[in-house]
Motif scaffolding. Structure first.
Motif, PDB file in Angstrom:
ATOM      1  N   ARG A  86      12.310  -6.205  -3.593  1.00  0.00           N
ATOM      2  CA  ARG A  86      12.257  -4.746  -3.467  1.00  0.00           C
ATOM      3  C   ARG A  86      13.396  -4.212  -2.615  1.00  0.00           C
ATOM      4  N   HIS A  98      13.571  -0.771  -1.159  1.00  0.00           N
ATOM      5  CA  HIS A  98      12.690  -0.421  -0.047  1.00  0.00           C
ATOM      6  C   HIS A  98      13.084  -1.134   1.241  1.00  0.00           C
ATOM      7  N   ARG A 146      12.083   4.943 -14.184  1.00  0.00           N
ATOM      8  CA  ARG A 146      11.239   4.222 -13.236  1.00  0.00           C
ATOM      9  C   ARG A 146       9.755   4.384 -13.597  1.00  0.00           C
ATOM     10  N   GLN A 183       6.400   1.558 -13.804  1.00  0.00           N
ATOM     11  CA  GLN A 183       5.262   1.540 -12.884  1.00  0.00           C
ATOM     12  C   GLN A 183       3.935   1.799 -13.576  1.00  0.00           C
ATOM     13  N   LEU A 187       3.890  10.858  -8.688  1.00  0.00           N
ATOM     14  CA  LEU A 187       4.572  11.819  -7.811  1.00  0.00           C
ATOM     15  C   LEU A 187       6.049  11.473  -7.800  1.00  0.00           C
ATOM     16  N   LYS A 188       6.863  12.386  -8.312  1.00  0.00           N
ATOM     17  CA  LYS A 188       8.272  12.079  -8.545  1.00  0.00           C
ATOM     18  C   LYS A 188       9.174  12.783  -7.557  1.00  0.00           C
ATOM     19  N   THR A 189       8.677  13.770  -6.845  1.00  0.00           N
ATOM     20  CA  THR A 189       9.549  14.472  -5.902  1.00  0.00           C
ATOM     21  C   THR A 189       8.889  14.514  -4.536  1.00  0.00           C
ATOM     22  N   THR A 190       9.701  14.372  -3.518  1.00  0.00           N
ATOM     23  CA  THR A 190       9.176  14.427  -2.157  1.00  0.00           C
ATOM     24  C   THR A 190       9.103  15.878  -1.698  1.00  0.00           C
ATOM     25  N   VAL A 226       0.635   7.590  -7.975  1.00  0.00           N
ATOM     26  CA  VAL A 226       1.695   6.599  -7.831  1.00  0.00           C
ATOM     27  C   VAL A 226       2.995   7.285  -7.419  1.00  0.00           C
ATOM     28  N   GLY A 227       3.519   6.933  -6.260  1.00  0.00           N
ATOM     29  CA  GLY A 227       4.822   7.441  -5.845  1.00  0.00           C
ATOM     30  C   GLY A 227       5.929   6.744  -6.611  1.00  0.00           C
ATOM     31  N   SER A 228       6.972   7.490  -6.962  1.00  0.00           N
ATOM     32  CA  SER A 228       8.014   6.952  -7.827  1.00  0.00           C
ATOM     33  C   SER A 228       9.374   7.465  -7.387  1.00  0.00           C
ATOM     34  N   ARG A 229      10.337   6.563  -7.235  1.00  0.00           N
ATOM     35  CA  ARG A 229      11.632   6.984  -6.697  1.00  0.00           C
ATOM     36  C   ARG A 229      12.765   6.515  -7.610  1.00  0.00           C
ATOM     37  N   CYS A 230      13.579   5.576  -7.158  1.00  0.00           N
ATOM     38  CA  CYS A 230      14.779   5.186  -7.906  1.00  0.00           C
ATOM     39  C   CYS A 230      14.456   4.190  -9.015  1.00  0.00           C
TER      40      CYS A 230
END
Lengths: 312, 312
Positions: A87, A90, A140, A144, A236-239, A259-263
């Protein structure tokens, strides 16, 4: 060199900056051709996360040998337990190009981590290549959350990333509904995607297996909870930087997954652009010179603006 | 018959109630032997969800032919799309024994849905059988979140359900840490489970693959977010009725999964009790007669109280 500098409150084009120089072969210099302005940049320019430095994390450019490249934005140590556990995005010691502790790409040159470099095929032009980073973020989601032709999926938010998420979901065969506030932006999503204005969604209650919240708004999750069916998934795609009052009882009672999702995966995004599976050109609003970067940020901040690009 | 009635604000033992009579063979009458008081009952008694009716959803009793049984608590229609999709516990038309629209088991008799009945083997005595429902809820977690001997897992909250969740996680081989406010309750978890007082967990930051929030407190999720590692999973096991200010940015940045979790598999819980994989006896605080139900609720409400049972 030139670079668009953020002092933690506002932005200013500077022409007095030192060219970045790699301290080791872990990093290389990219001569930037194009950079994109994303909503995170607009937030950083207003003081989000207190970032000080050059902005820009969506870009394409050339290495010293002339090859066209882009790069992933998380510079990770590759040796800590998190990195070794697969990861690196992270890594607790990471810097992030143009976002955390590492100067960004709205400048003549940017340093990138060597093992983050991806070559850009000739079939993708510079203005398209700027979308590789946000398109990877959209790809992404299916990494997930498994979904396919049997899935009903809603994307909440009609910004650039929302539309990219809708296209990626459609590419995976899902039945996709795009929900937003702007009829003109909803229309960009094209055929095969149902569109709904946000104030006309009462009939969509509990209808979706997957809801992707790309609103960038603190109220997005509460709306998503009304749309998702019991046992469904919210991505959740945006902070959102601020605290927000929220009742999480529906998450438990309806056994929802959040589910948080980033790069995401650059190779997948590059392939999708190269093979014309996804056409990002309708998402381009305008192109400004880096010399007019402050004007470009104003244009990108306008309600309903599409992607504004900087030619470096 | 007798029954502990909740009027939406307080509870009162009534002796003037009609015996329930099944309207069709979809329901059967169970003569109740024992019922357990759970935290949801304490909340309902104080007005949570405005429930009016007889309380009680953890119970064991006998059918008219003398066979010992318990029953799942979600009475679902079995014909709607949600039921036919394999999620009867989420049927939008469901009632829930002692919680939503269906009289509960703190009474001489309770109606149960025929296909929700489970027979109780002789190797499980009545006071243990009352734990089948909450133990099934604990076994719901590994159905939703895969973990095993390679996993580090924290249970946040040292109530009855928290300890059951810790035992189930241990049974699946996970390295388990139980975190709570009461040294005496933490000690109940027994060998093989690490225990930590809530105010001594700063060293546990970002250490767990899975964190199960069984605090019953609105602040549980925020604490869980400090304990879970990037890419990890938080299971929300208890509903909190109130809105709570929360910053969800860490969910996105660290790509955390938040999974709501409710009712679980009765057969798994029955087998675990029958085979003595889990011994619930240390969790029993005391046994009261239904005639003293109001005293029993007082005892169950005391700080640090273990499971209080009603002998019907």
């Amino acid at each position: 060199m030139r670079g668009l500098h953020c002092d933690g409150r506002s932005i200013r084009l500077r022409r007095d900056l030192q060219d970045p120089a790699p301290k080791s072969n872990r990093f290389q210099t990219v001569r930037v051709s194009f950079a994109g302005i994303c909503d995170t940049d607009l937030q950083l320019a207003r003081g989000y996360m207190g970032y000080q430095g050059i902005l820009g994390h969506e870009f394409v450019g050339t290495l010293s040998d002339g090859r066209r490249v882009t790069a992933e934005i998380n510079n990770s140590c590759r040796v800590c337990p998190v990195c070794l556990n697969g990861r690196p995005n992270h890594c607790p010691a990471r810097t992030v190009i143009g976002i955390v502790g590492h100067d960004g790409a709205m400048a003549d040159h940017v340093l990138v981590q060597t093992d983050n470099i991806h070559f850009v095929p000739d079939t993708i032009d510079d203005s398209e290549a700027v979308f590789i980073e946000p398109l990877a973020a959209a790809f992404r989601v299916p990494e997930q959350v498994p979904f396919g032709p049997e899935s009903s999926l809603a994307v909440l938010g009609d910004g650039k990333l929302g539309i990219l998420c809708a296209w990626v979901a459609r590419l995976h065969g899902a039945k996709v509904s795009l929900i937003g506030k702007h009829a003109a932006k909803l229309a960009l999503s094209g055929a095969d995607i149902a569109t709904h204005l946000l104030d006309e969604i009462s009939a969509l209650r509990r209808r979706f297996d997957v809801v992707i919240d790309v609103t960038g708004s603190a109220s997005g999750l509460a709306t998503a909870l009304t749309l998702v069916q019991p046992g469904g998934t919210i991505v959740l795609k945006t902070t959102v930087a601020a605290d927000h009052a929220l009742n999480l009882a529906p998450v438990v009672v309806d056994e929802v997954r959040v589910v948080g999702s980033r790069c995401g995966p650059f190779p997948t995004a590059i392939r999708a652009l190269a093979e014309r599976q996804i056409n990002v050109r309708p998402l381009i609003e305008s192109v400004y010179s880096l010399d007019d970067a402050e004007l470009a940020f104003e244009a990108a901040s306008r309600k309903g603006a599409k992607k504004v690009l900087l030619r470096i």
